[in-house]
Write a protein that holds these residues in place. Structure first.
Motif, PDB file in Angstrom:
ATOM      1  N   MET A  59       3.446 -52.171  13.834  1.00  0.00           N
ATOM      2  CA  MET A  59       3.572 -53.454  14.514  1.00  0.00           C
ATOM      3  C   MET A  59       2.246 -54.204  14.452  1.00  0.00           C
ATOM      4  SD  MET A  59       6.043 -52.812  17.783  1.00  0.00           S
ATOM      5  CE  MET A  59       7.674 -52.079  17.577  1.00  0.00           C
ATOM      6  N   GLY A  60       1.965 -54.790  13.319  1.00  0.00           N
ATOM      7  CA  GLY A  60       0.755 -55.568  13.159  1.00  0.00           C
ATOM      8  C   GLY A  60      -0.487 -54.745  13.408  1.00  0.00           C
ATOM      9  N   GLU A  61      -1.361 -55.256  14.272  1.00  0.00           N
ATOM     10  CA  GLU A  61      -2.608 -54.563  14.583  1.00  0.00           C
ATOM     11  C   GLU A  61      -2.411 -53.463  15.621  1.00  0.00           C
ATOM     12  OE1 GLU A  61      -5.335 -57.546  15.809  1.00  0.00           O
ATOM     13  OE2 GLU A  61      -5.430 -58.510  13.845  1.00  0.00           O
ATOM     14  N   HIS A  62      -1.211 -53.351  16.157  1.00  0.00           N
ATOM     15  CA  HIS A  62      -0.931 -52.330  17.164  1.00  0.00           C
ATOM     16  C   HIS A  62      -0.652 -50.990  16.482  1.00  0.00           C
ATOM     17  CE1 HIS A  62      -0.567 -55.405  20.352  1.00  0.00           C
ATOM     18  NE2 HIS A  62      -0.133 -56.141  19.359  1.00  0.00           N
ATOM     19  N   THR A  90      10.717 -55.762  10.364  1.00  0.00           N
ATOM     20  CA  THR A  90      11.081 -56.987   9.639  1.00  0.00           C
ATOM     21  C   THR A  90      10.253 -58.185  10.066  1.00  0.00           C
ATOM     22  OG1 THR A  90      12.769 -57.588  11.274  1.00  0.00           O
ATOM     23  CG2 THR A  90      13.481 -56.216   9.436  1.00  0.00           C
ATOM     24  N   MET A  91       9.808 -58.195  11.320  1.00  0.00           N
ATOM     25  CA  MET A  91       9.131 -59.369  11.867  1.00  0.00           C
ATOM     26  C   MET A  91       7.785 -59.629  11.201  1.00  0.00           C
ATOM     27  SD  MET A  91      11.150 -60.664  14.210  1.00  0.00           S
ATOM     28  CE  MET A  91      10.169 -61.516  15.459  1.00  0.00           C
ATOM     29  N   TRP A  92       7.193 -58.586  10.634  1.00  0.00           N
ATOM     30  CA  TRP A  92       5.873 -58.733  10.032  1.00  0.00           C
ATOM     31  C   TRP A  92       5.928 -58.975   8.536  1.00  0.00           C
ATOM     32  CZ3 TRP A  92       6.374 -56.185  14.602  1.00  0.00           C
ATOM     33  CH2 TRP A  92       5.419 -56.436  15.586  1.00  0.00           C
ATOM     34  N   ASP A  93       6.937 -58.431   7.832  1.00  0.00           N
ATOM     35  CA  ASP A  93       6.874 -58.593   6.375  1.00  0.00           C
ATOM     36  C   ASP A  93       7.938 -59.498   5.764  1.00  0.00           C
ATOM     37  OD1 ASP A  93       8.961 -56.741   6.688  1.00  0.00           O
ATOM     38  OD2 ASP A  93       8.301 -55.444   5.047  1.00  0.00           O
ATOM     39  N   LEU A  94       9.159 -59.513   6.284  1.00  0.00           N
ATOM     40  CA  LEU A  94      10.194 -60.306   5.618  1.00  0.00           C
ATOM     41  C   LEU A  94       9.878 -61.807   5.581  1.00  0.00           C
ATOM     42  CD1 LEU A  94      13.613 -58.657   6.570  1.00  0.00           C
ATOM     43  CD2 LEU A  94      11.959 -58.050   4.792  1.00  0.00           C
ATOM     44  N   PRO A  95       9.383 -62.414   6.677  1.00  0.00           N
ATOM     45  CA  PRO A  95       9.115 -63.852   6.615  1.00  0.00           C
ATOM     46  C   PRO A  95       7.980 -64.226   5.668  1.00  0.00           C
ATOM     47  CG  PRO A  95       9.311 -63.112   8.896  1.00  0.00           C
ATOM     48  CD  PRO A  95       9.172 -61.892   8.038  1.00  0.00           C
ATOM     49  N   LEU A  96       7.115 -63.281   5.341  1.00  0.00           N
ATOM     50  CA  LEU A  96       5.942 -63.567   4.515  1.00  0.00           C
ATOM     51  C   LEU A  96       6.148 -63.217   3.049  1.00  0.00           C
ATOM     52  CD1 LEU A  96       3.139 -62.228   6.900  1.00  0.00           C
ATOM     53  CD2 LEU A  96       4.012 -64.567   6.691  1.00  0.00           C
ATOM     54  N   ASP A  97       7.291 -62.643   2.715  1.00  0.00           N
ATOM     55  CA  ASP A  97       7.520 -62.191   1.350  1.00  0.00           C
ATOM     56  C   ASP A  97       8.254 -63.264   0.537  1.00  0.00           C
ATOM     57  OD1 ASP A  97       7.439 -59.659  -0.466  1.00  0.00           O
ATOM     58  OD2 ASP A  97       9.451 -60.479  -0.704  1.00  0.00           O
ATOM     59  N   ALA A  98       7.601 -63.761  -0.507  1.00  0.00           N
ATOM     60  CA  ALA A  98       8.188 -64.815  -1.323  1.00  0.00           C
ATOM     61  C   ALA A  98       9.468 -64.349  -2.003  1.00  0.00           C
ATOM     62  CB  ALA A  98       7.176 -65.291  -2.362  1.00  0.00           C
ATOM     63  N   GLY A  99       9.532 -63.062  -2.354  1.00  0.00           N
ATOM     64  CA  GLY A  99      10.734 -62.535  -2.991  1.00  0.00           C
ATOM     65  C   GLY A  99      11.936 -62.575  -2.066  1.00  0.00           C
ATOM     66  N   VAL A 100      11.704 -62.287  -0.786  1.00  0.00           N
ATOM     67  CA  VAL A 100      12.786 -62.356   0.203  1.00  0.00           C
ATOM     68  C   VAL A 100      13.257 -63.791   0.352  1.00  0.00           C
ATOM     69  CG1 VAL A 100      13.351 -62.076   2.646  1.00  0.00           C
ATOM     70  CG2 VAL A 100      12.070 -60.290   1.449  1.00  0.00           C
ATOM     71  N   THR A 101      12.316 -64.722   0.477  1.00  0.00           N
ATOM     72  CA  THR A 101      12.684 -66.141   0.620  1.00  0.00           C
ATOM     73  C   THR A 101      13.497 -66.603  -0.586  1.00  0.00           C
ATOM     74  OG1 THR A 101      10.698 -66.595   1.914  1.00  0.00           O
ATOM     75  CG2 THR A 101      11.793 -68.472   0.909  1.00  0.00           C
ATOM     76  N   ARG A 102      13.058 -66.269  -1.789  1.00  0.00           N
ATOM     77  CA  ARG A 102      13.794 -66.675  -2.995  1.00  0.00           C
ATOM     78  C   ARG A 102      15.185 -66.062  -3.030  1.00  0.00           C
ATOM     79  NH1 ARG A 102       8.800 -65.765  -5.547  1.00  0.00           N
ATOM     80  NH2 ARG A 102       9.538 -63.745  -6.346  1.00  0.00           N
ATOM     81  N   ALA A 103      15.290 -64.805  -2.598  1.00  0.00           N
ATOM     82  CA  ALA A 103      16.590 -64.131  -2.603  1.00  0.00           C
ATOM     83  C   ALA A 103      17.578 -64.839  -1.683  1.00  0.00           C
ATOM     84  CB  ALA A 103      16.427 -62.672  -2.194  1.00  0.00           C
ATOM     85  N   PHE A 134       6.227 -63.523  16.456  1.00  0.00           N
ATOM     86  CA  PHE A 134       6.967 -64.666  16.978  1.00  0.00           C
ATOM     87  C   PHE A 134       8.240 -64.144  17.619  1.00  0.00           C
ATOM     88  CE2 PHE A 134       8.330 -64.023  12.602  1.00  0.00           C
ATOM     89  CZ  PHE A 134       9.717 -64.120  12.663  1.00  0.00           C
ATOM     90  N   LYS A 135       8.830 -64.954  18.468  1.00  0.00           N
ATOM     91  CA  LYS A 135      10.092 -64.574  19.093  1.00  0.00           C
ATOM     92  C   LYS A 135      11.223 -65.111  18.230  1.00  0.00           C
ATOM     93  CE  LYS A 135       8.018 -64.720  23.691  1.00  0.00           C
ATOM     94  NZ  LYS A 135       7.996 -65.429  24.995  1.00  0.00           N
ATOM     95  N   LEU A 136      12.106 -64.219  17.841  1.00  0.00           N
ATOM     96  CA  LEU A 136      13.127 -64.570  16.863  1.00  0.00           C
ATOM     97  C   LEU A 136      14.074 -65.660  17.361  1.00  0.00           C
ATOM     98  CD1 LEU A 136      14.263 -64.049  14.082  1.00  0.00           C
ATOM     99  CD2 LEU A 136      15.593 -62.164  15.037  1.00  0.00           C
ATOM    100  N   GLU A 137      14.591 -65.507  18.567  1.00  0.00           N
ATOM    101  CA  GLU A 137      15.489 -66.538  19.101  1.00  0.00           C
ATOM    102  C   GLU A 137      14.796 -67.895  19.117  1.00  0.00           C
ATOM    103  OE1 GLU A 137      17.539 -67.972  23.304  1.00  0.00           O
ATOM    104  OE2 GLU A 137      17.020 -65.847  23.066  1.00  0.00           O
ATOM    105  N   SER A 138      13.583 -67.944  19.636  1.00  0.00           N
ATOM    106  CA  SER A 138      12.853 -69.208  19.709  1.00  0.00           C
ATOM    107  C   SER A 138      12.650 -69.814  18.330  1.00  0.00           C
ATOM    108  CB  SER A 138      11.498 -69.002  20.390  1.00  0.00           C
ATOM    109  OG  SER A 138      11.660 -68.659  21.748  1.00  0.00           O
ATOM    110  N   ARG A 139      12.293 -68.990  17.348  1.00  0.00           N
ATOM    111  CA  ARG A 139      12.070 -69.506  16.002  1.00  0.00           C
ATOM    112  C   ARG A 139      13.367 -70.062  15.408  1.00  0.00           C
ATOM    113  NH1 ARG A 139       8.241 -68.323  12.193  1.00  0.00           N
ATOM    114  NH2 ARG A 139       6.878 -68.427  14.037  1.00  0.00           N
ATOM    115  N   MET A 140      14.470 -69.362  15.610  1.00  0.00           N
ATOM    116  CA  MET A 140      15.744 -69.836  15.074  1.00  0.00           C
ATOM    117  C   MET A 140      16.152 -71.154  15.713  1.00  0.00           C
ATOM    118  SD  MET A 140      17.736 -66.145  14.805  1.00  0.00           S
ATOM    119  CE  MET A 140      19.048 -66.635  13.671  1.00  0.00           C
ATOM    120  N   ARG A 141      15.863 -71.303  16.988  1.00  0.00           N
ATOM    121  CA  ARG A 141      16.130 -72.585  17.663  1.00  0.00           C
ATOM    122  C   ARG A 141      15.228 -73.687  17.112  1.00  0.00           C
ATOM    123  NH1 ARG A 141      19.286 -72.281  22.250  1.00  0.00           N
ATOM    124  NH2 ARG A 141      19.599 -70.206  23.194  1.00  0.00           N
ATOM    125  N   GLU A 142      13.942 -73.371  16.905  1.00  0.00           N
ATOM    126  CA  GLU A 142      13.001 -74.353  16.370  1.00  0.00           C
ATOM    127  C   GLU A 142      13.432 -74.846  14.995  1.00  0.00           C
ATOM    128  OE1 GLU A 142       9.401 -72.151  16.341  1.00  0.00           O
ATOM    129  OE2 GLU A 142       9.141 -72.201  18.540  1.00  0.00           O
TER     130      GLU A 142
END
Length: 237
Positions: free
Chosen positions: A15-18, A108-121, A178-186
């Protein structure tokens, strides 16, 4: 010809730096994995880095005490080999699959949003009108994908995922990036949710999203229905 499903999972074990370990939540893979296989689909497992997929230790109990699907997964040499040698997402063309499925787990919260391959997929699957499904923290894999007009693929869509209230109840609302619900609403998603920890899923067109580990089977059932492999479930969402 059998339906082909691309399951995209996290490569992240921390979990990140934790120091707290994380990874893929076993139930959120095992339940849809076998629902799809048992319905006659072909399944491929991929991750941002490829290779060994970390299972969140919190999602595993001693042998014999897990959900039946998890017990089946752990005893399945083919499935375990797929988890040990996952494909690299960026090397695959998601538009050639009939569906893309994102299990969760806090990893998923740390790597999927930052991976260009996931975004393209996701963008490729969306453009090709394929089924896109995600459960719990799996929608983290959807938050960077855009439509051709530049808007999020979630904009204006009924969506669901791990709620801010559940994140707080888990004591991780100050740990996640980030908080997933909040991000999806944003991003313009019309977020809907059910009671904490209870099964809940939403289908909007070819998009299926579910709330928590208990929603894994429901999301799988909605996905199977969209693929024409099962009747639509008469349940939430």
């Amino acid at each position: 010809m059998a339906q082909r499903i691309l399951i995209i999972v996290t490569s992240n074990a921390r979990m990140g730096e934790h120091a707290k370990p994380t990874g893929l939540w076993a139930e959120e893979l095992a339940v849809p994995y076998y629902a799809l296989l048992d319905a006659g689909a072909e399944v491929e497992i991929a991750s941002p880095r490829g290779g060994q997929v970390p299972l969140d230790p919190g999602s595993l109990k001693p042998a014999g005490q897990n959900d039946p699907a998890v017990e089946r997964l752990l005893a399945d040499p083919v499935a375990m080999d797929r988890l040990a040698h996952s494909r690299v997402v960026a090397e695959l063309d998601a538009s050639r699959f009939d569906a893309v499925f994102f299990p969760g787990g806090h990893g998923t919260m740390w790597d999927l949003p930052l991976d260009a391959g996931v975004t393209r997929a996701v963008e490729a699957a969306f453009a090709a009108d394929k089924v896109i499904a995600a459960v719990c923290h799996g929608p983290a894999g959807l938050v960077t994908a855009r439509r051709p007009d530049g808007q999020s693929i979630l904009a204006g869509r009924r969506v669901n995922g791990f709620t801010d209230a559940e994140e707080a109840a888990a004591g991780l609302d100050q740990v996640v990036p980030f908080k997933l619900e909040s991000r999806m609403r944003e991003l313009g998603g019309r977020f809907e949710s059910g009671p904490l920890w209870q099964p809940y899923a939403v289908t909007d067109g070819r998009l299926v999203t579910g709330q928590n580990p208990a929603s894994s089977r429901l999301v799988a059932e909605h996905t199977l229905a969209l693929l024409g492999l099962a009747a639509a479930p008469a349940t939430a969402g």
